[in-house]
Write an enzyme that holds these catalytic residues in place. Structure first.
Site, mmCIF file in Angstrom:
data_model
loop_
_atom_site.group_PDB
_atom_site.id
_atom_site.type_symbol
_atom_site.label_atom_id
_atom_site.label_comp_id
_atom_site.label_asym_id
_atom_site.label_seq_id
_atom_site.Cartn_x
_atom_site.Cartn_y
_atom_site.Cartn_z
ATOM 1 N N CYS A 197 0.850 -1.178 0.000
ATOM 2 C CA CYS A 197 0.000 0.000 0.000
ATOM 3 C C CYS A 197 0.892 1.236 0.000
ATOM 4 O O CYS A 197 1.884 1.300 0.723
ATOM 5 C CB CYS A 197 -0.942 0.075 1.185
ATOM 6 S SG CYS A 197 -2.106 -1.278 1.251
ATOM 7 N N ARG A 232 4.009 -0.282 -4.720
ATOM 8 C CA ARG A 232 3.722 -0.829 -3.386
ATOM 9 C C ARG A 232 2.406 -1.598 -3.337
ATOM 10 O O ARG A 232 2.077 -2.217 -2.316
ATOM 11 C CB ARG A 232 3.664 0.308 -2.357
ATOM 12 C CG ARG A 232 4.939 1.099 -2.243
ATOM 13 C CD ARG A 232 4.798 2.169 -1.193
ATOM 14 N NE ARG A 232 4.628 1.604 0.111
ATOM 15 C CZ ARG A 232 5.613 1.271 0.933
ATOM 16 N NH1 ARG A 232 6.849 1.471 0.562
ATOM 17 N NH2 ARG A 232 5.365 0.757 2.109
ATOM 18 N N TRP A 259 -2.632 -2.730 -1.731
ATOM 19 C CA TRP A 259 -2.342 -4.158 -1.872
ATOM 20 C C TRP A 259 -3.253 -4.836 -0.859
ATOM 21 O O TRP A 259 -3.080 -4.687 0.348
ATOM 22 C CB TRP A 259 -0.873 -4.442 -1.566
ATOM 23 C CG TRP A 259 -0.474 -5.864 -1.853
ATOM 24 C CD1 TRP A 259 -0.111 -6.391 -3.058
ATOM 25 C CD2 TRP A 259 -0.395 -6.941 -0.911
ATOM 26 N NE1 TRP A 259 0.188 -7.731 -2.918
ATOM 27 C CE2 TRP A 259 0.020 -8.089 -1.619
ATOM 28 C CE3 TRP A 259 -0.650 -7.066 0.458
ATOM 29 C CZ2 TRP A 259 0.199 -9.332 -1.001
ATOM 30 C CZ3 TRP A 259 -0.471 -8.305 1.060
ATOM 31 C CH2 TRP A 259 -0.052 -9.415 0.333
ATOM 32 N N ASN A 312 -2.113 1.653 5.701
ATOM 33 C CA ASN A 312 -1.202 0.615 5.214
ATOM 34 C C ASN A 312 -0.885 -0.268 6.418
ATOM 35 O O ASN A 312 -0.538 0.256 7.476
ATOM 36 C CB ASN A 312 0.073 1.280 4.673
ATOM 37 C CG ASN A 312 1.180 0.279 4.389
ATOM 38 O OD1 ASN A 312 0.909 -0.889 4.101
ATOM 39 N ND2 ASN A 312 2.418 0.724 4.467
ATOM 40 N N GLU A 337 17.486 -17.915 -7.559
ATOM 41 C CA GLU A 337 17.109 -16.544 -7.912
ATOM 42 C C GLU A 337 16.547 -16.493 -9.346
ATOM 43 O O GLU A 337 15.551 -15.818 -9.608
ATOM 44 C CB GLU A 337 18.321 -15.628 -7.727
ATOM 45 C CG GLU A 337 18.131 -14.187 -8.135
ATOM 46 C CD GLU A 337 17.046 -13.431 -7.371
ATOM 47 O OE1 GLU A 337 16.504 -13.960 -6.384
ATOM 48 O OE2 GLU A 337 16.728 -12.314 -7.796
ATOM 49 N N LYS A 350 12.736 -15.229 -10.202
ATOM 50 C CA LYS A 350 12.450 -14.146 -11.149
ATOM 51 C C LYS A 350 11.445 -14.620 -12.201
ATOM 52 O O LYS A 350 10.525 -13.897 -12.565
ATOM 53 C CB LYS A 350 13.737 -13.682 -11.846
ATOM 54 C CG LYS A 350 14.617 -12.801 -11.012
ATOM 55 C CD LYS A 350 14.044 -11.417 -10.851
ATOM 56 C CE LYS A 350 14.385 -10.719 -9.582
ATOM 57 N NZ LYS A 350 14.259 -11.303 -8.301
ATOM 58 N N HIS A 389 18.522 -37.249 -6.944
ATOM 59 C CA HIS A 389 17.785 -37.769 -5.782
ATOM 60 C C HIS A 389 16.285 -37.543 -5.921
ATOM 61 O O HIS A 389 15.558 -37.588 -4.931
ATOM 62 C CB HIS A 389 18.317 -37.124 -4.505
ATOM 63 C CG HIS A 389 19.771 -37.400 -4.283
ATOM 64 N ND1 HIS A 389 20.241 -38.651 -3.952
ATOM 65 C CD2 HIS A 389 20.864 -36.609 -4.401
ATOM 66 C CE1 HIS A 389 21.572 -38.611 -3.851
ATOM 67 N NE2 HIS A 389 21.962 -37.377 -4.121
ATOM 68 N N LYS A 440 5.846 -4.405 -3.705
ATOM 69 C CA LYS A 440 7.293 -4.261 -3.527
ATOM 70 C C LYS A 440 7.716 -4.420 -2.076
ATOM 71 O O LYS A 440 8.683 -5.085 -1.761
ATOM 72 C CB LYS A 440 7.694 -2.876 -4.047
ATOM 73 C CG LYS A 440 9.158 -2.562 -3.929
ATOM 74 C CD LYS A 440 9.919 -3.231 -5.029
ATOM 75 C CE LYS A 440 11.415 -3.015 -4.954
ATOM 76 N NZ LYS A 440 12.107 -4.104 -5.635
HETATM 77 C C1 F6R Z 1 11.775 -10.732 -5.600
HETATM 78 C C2 F6R Z 1 11.673 -9.737 -4.554
HETATM 79 C C3 F6R Z 1 11.285 -10.181 -3.190
HETATM 80 C C4 F6R Z 1 12.058 -9.389 -2.133
HETATM 81 C C5 F6R Z 1 11.558 -9.754 -0.722
HETATM 82 C C6 F6R Z 1 12.331 -9.032 0.361
HETATM 83 O O1 F6R Z 1 12.175 -10.171 -6.817
HETATM 84 O O2 F6R Z 1 11.877 -8.574 -4.784
HETATM 85 O O3 F6R Z 1 11.459 -11.541 -3.024
HETATM 86 O O4 F6R Z 1 13.414 -9.659 -2.254
HETATM 87 O O5 F6R Z 1 10.202 -9.429 -0.609
HETATM 88 O O6 F6R Z 1 12.214 -7.652 0.234
HETATM 89 P P1 F6R Z 1 13.213 -6.680 0.987
HETATM 90 O O7 F6R Z 1 14.560 -6.866 0.387
HETATM 91 O O8 F6R Z 1 12.664 -5.303 0.730
HETATM 92 O O9 F6R Z 1 13.177 -7.055 2.430
#
Ligand code: F6R
Length: 615
Positions: free
Chosen positions: A2, A27, A75, A101, A484, A488, A507, A610
């Site tokens: 949010c 956000r 959100w 929020n 990773e 992504k 395994h 985010k």
């Molecule tokens: C994936 C991504 C999330 C963040 C996670 C932690 O691309 O961005 O997995 O890495 O939510 O966020 P922070 O780093 O802000 O604690």
């Protein structure tokens, strides 16, 4: 999660607030709304879906103009993303409007109480109760800031609240507990927002709000108190990046821009941390050297991409500093009663500095007496504020939901920390540290070279848009890189993607391999640890023999892998431990392009936000 904006000043408040919401849409983007004070009244509009739906609504049915307004991009936590559940929420008389929020944990009890008084909320949200409670409190105290203090004391959970009242024109009031809120101080105008990005186009002068504080904002005056009404110290700071850093700068997506910014972000994160003699000077690490020397173990806590950075940190810390290192997803950490004491160094990694799971993990660690060091990208955010020390990454604002440049800078910070621990504990000689630092200084150029050769990766990604599954394999630090790459792809392309330790495949997961299944393999350098390289070459042969289409990421000059690679992605030669800094980049480009080819919104993947400020 949010985004919140508030404004009091001389301009059209709605224009300022909507522009701010655009900067905060990362956000949350389930719904958006605004409320404006005008001619002794209050007008509001809100719409489900992206901000553009609200903008359309405001064009078709404009609200009256005014110089005080609030806005929200959501959100969803409680209640589906509908028009009704969108913020702002108003009291029944339509005099007070509030945006929220976080999560109000005791909302059910408050809702029941309001219903008994004939003030039942109409939406399904936890937030609406605050509008009714504020209206009731205001009717007895006649001041919005005091009403906010009274209401905030009754709430449990995490919240940022921002409100206006029609009977108090020119005033915006905010409250903060466990959720971000910053104040922007302009010339004859003031701002409130979840993130400075919302007001950076107007002012770079900001004030951090502390825990359990209420702020009253007027165009020419800002007053901060605790929830108890006691005046609070304010800590102003200067934001060291400008509006252009929060713009797309000619790229179609923030993610593309942020991928391209990685060489600079990596270089900036190294800046000022290496003395002329090559020794490390991590000034911000204010944990006494004796304590770092005496530490018996390191525990890294983080989520998602930051967790993957932590997994790589383990290899570096154990190798260079010879100190045991555990890595744990922050959301699990405190529930297993981890063994911590004064000799434990906990490292909390977070781009936003607001991730609730990580924050709760670090609070638990501090309660047990451990020292906490934050690795963070956001100045003044909660996680560094609550830590004993902080190592800032200098990635600049990361707007795209999928983390890219923050990840690379987290890795740089982890390497620096590992070397620093090696330096203070005497497990590394000065010339050994200098040699690694020299290699680290070359990485920015190496990432630039990777970025310049990505066209075949993009073409490959487009050709795989119709696939359902992609697997990722790696060994040693290549394993977290594989995780990773898979993360992504999941979050952006909505595909089934999994990362495995290559040796683990036999395994069980090898049963997934079928004809033409794309498998990305991260190959370690053949120099240095040749045994690792030999093993992964065997793994590639095993999957290829079973029909997999192999996409091999290998360093320049590695000819051994050529016969087994259906697609070969070259990366510059780097020492094994540092390879994730270059090997991750093609995977970011791959996921971004594949998501675009599938018609997905790269910067705002579905269901995500985010900054995850709920547990
Ligand atoms: C994936 C991504 C999330 C963040 C996670 C932690 O691309 O961005 O997995 O890495 O939510 O966020 P922070 O780093 O802000 O604690």
């Amino acid at each position: 999660m949010c985004g919140i904006v508030g404004y009091a000043g001389g301009r059209s408040a709605l224009d300022v607030v909507v522009a701010g919401l655009k900067r905060l849409e990362y956000r949350g983007y389930d719904s958006a709304g605004v409320a404006v004070l005008s001619d002794g009244g209050l007008a509001a509009a809100k719409r489900a879906g992206k901000l553009r739906n609200l903008e359309k609504e405001l064009t078709e049915r404009p609200l009256p103009s005014g110089s005080t307004a609030i806005g929200h991009t959501r959100w969803a936590t409680h209640g589906a993303p509908t028009d009704l559940n969108a913020h702002p929420h108003l009291d029944h008389a339509g005099r007070v409007a509030v945006v929220h929020n976080g999560i109000i944990e005791n909302f059910a009890e408050l809702r029941a109480e309001l219903s008994l008084r004939g003030q039942a909320p109409v939406s399904e949200t936890d937030s609406e109760v605050v509008a009714h409670l504020l209206a009731e409190a205001f009717s007895s105290c006649g001041e919005l800031a005091e009403a906010m203090r009274q209401v905030s004391r009754r709430l449990t959970g995490a919240f940022t609240l921002v409100a206006v009242h029609a009977d108090e024109p020119g005033v915006v009031v905010g409250a903060r507990r466990n959720s971000p809120l910053v104040v922007g101080v302009g010339e004859g105008e003031s701002f409130l927002a979840s993130d400075v990005a919302a007001f950076i186009a107007h002012t770079r002068s900001a004030i951090e709000l502390g825990q359990d504080q209420v702020v009253e904002l007027r165009r020419d005056r800002i007053t901060v108190t605790g929830f108890d009404g006691a005046p609070a110290d304010v800590r102003p700071y200067h934001v060291d990046w400008d509006a252009s850093a929060a713009e797309k700068g000619g790229y179609d997506y923030f993610m593309l821009k942020e991928i391209a910014e990685q060489p600079r972000a990596v270089a900036d994160t190294l800046l000022g941390r290496i003395g002329t003699d090559g020794a490390l000077t991590l000034d911000e690490v204010r944990i006494p050297v004796e304590e770092l020397r005496e530490a018996s173990k390191v525990v890294v806590v983080a989520c998602g991409t930051a967790f993957h950075a932590g997994l790589i940190a383990k290899y570096a810390i154990e190798h260079w500093a010879r100190i045991p290192c555990e890595v744990e997803t922050a959301s699990e950490f405190r529930y297993r009663d981890p063994i911590l004491d004064q000799r434990t160094l906990v490292v909390a990694i977070s781009q936003s500095g607001e991730t609730m799971d990580t924050l709760m993990a670090l609070r638990h660690a501090r309660e047990q007496g451990a020292r906490v060091l934050a690795i963070c990208n956001t100045n003044g955010s909660t996680i560094p504020r609550e830590s004993d020390a902080v190592l800032y990454t200098h990635a600049g604002p990361e707007i795209a939901v999928a983390s890219t440049k923050a990840f690379l800078t987290q890795l740089v910070a982890c390497y620096l920390l590992a070397l620093y621990l090696g330096q203070v504990r005497g497990t590394q000689w000065a010339d050994e540290i200098r040699a690694v630092v020299r290699e680290l200084s070359r990485i920015s150029g190496a990432v630039e070279r990777v970025l310049a050769t990505m066209e075949p990766v993009r073409a490959l990604a487009r050709s795989l848009a119709g696939k359902n599954t992609v697997l990722f394999l790696g060994r040693h630090v290549g394993h977290p890189v594989a995780l990773e790459g898979a993360l992504k792809l999941k979050e952006l392309a909505y595909m089934h993607a999994e990362g495995f330790a290559a040796g683990e495949l036999k395994h069980g997961p090898i049963a997934l391999i079928e004809e033409d299944l794309p498998v990305v393999v991260v190959v370690p350098s053949p120099c240095g640890r040749s045994v690792l390289h030999d093993k992964i070459v065997s793994n590639i042969q095993e999957i290829r023999a079973r029909g997999a289409r192999t996409i091999v990421i290998a360093e320049e000059g590695d000819e051994v892998v050529v016969p087994y690679a259906d697609h070969l992605i070259r990366i510059p030669a780097t020492p094994t431990l540092l390879q994730p800094l270059v090997a991750t980049v093609p995977l970011q480009v791959f996921a971004c392009e594949l998501a675009t080819a599938r018609g997905n919104e790269v910067d705002q993947p579905r269901n995500l936000a985010k900054s995850v400020t709920v547990e």
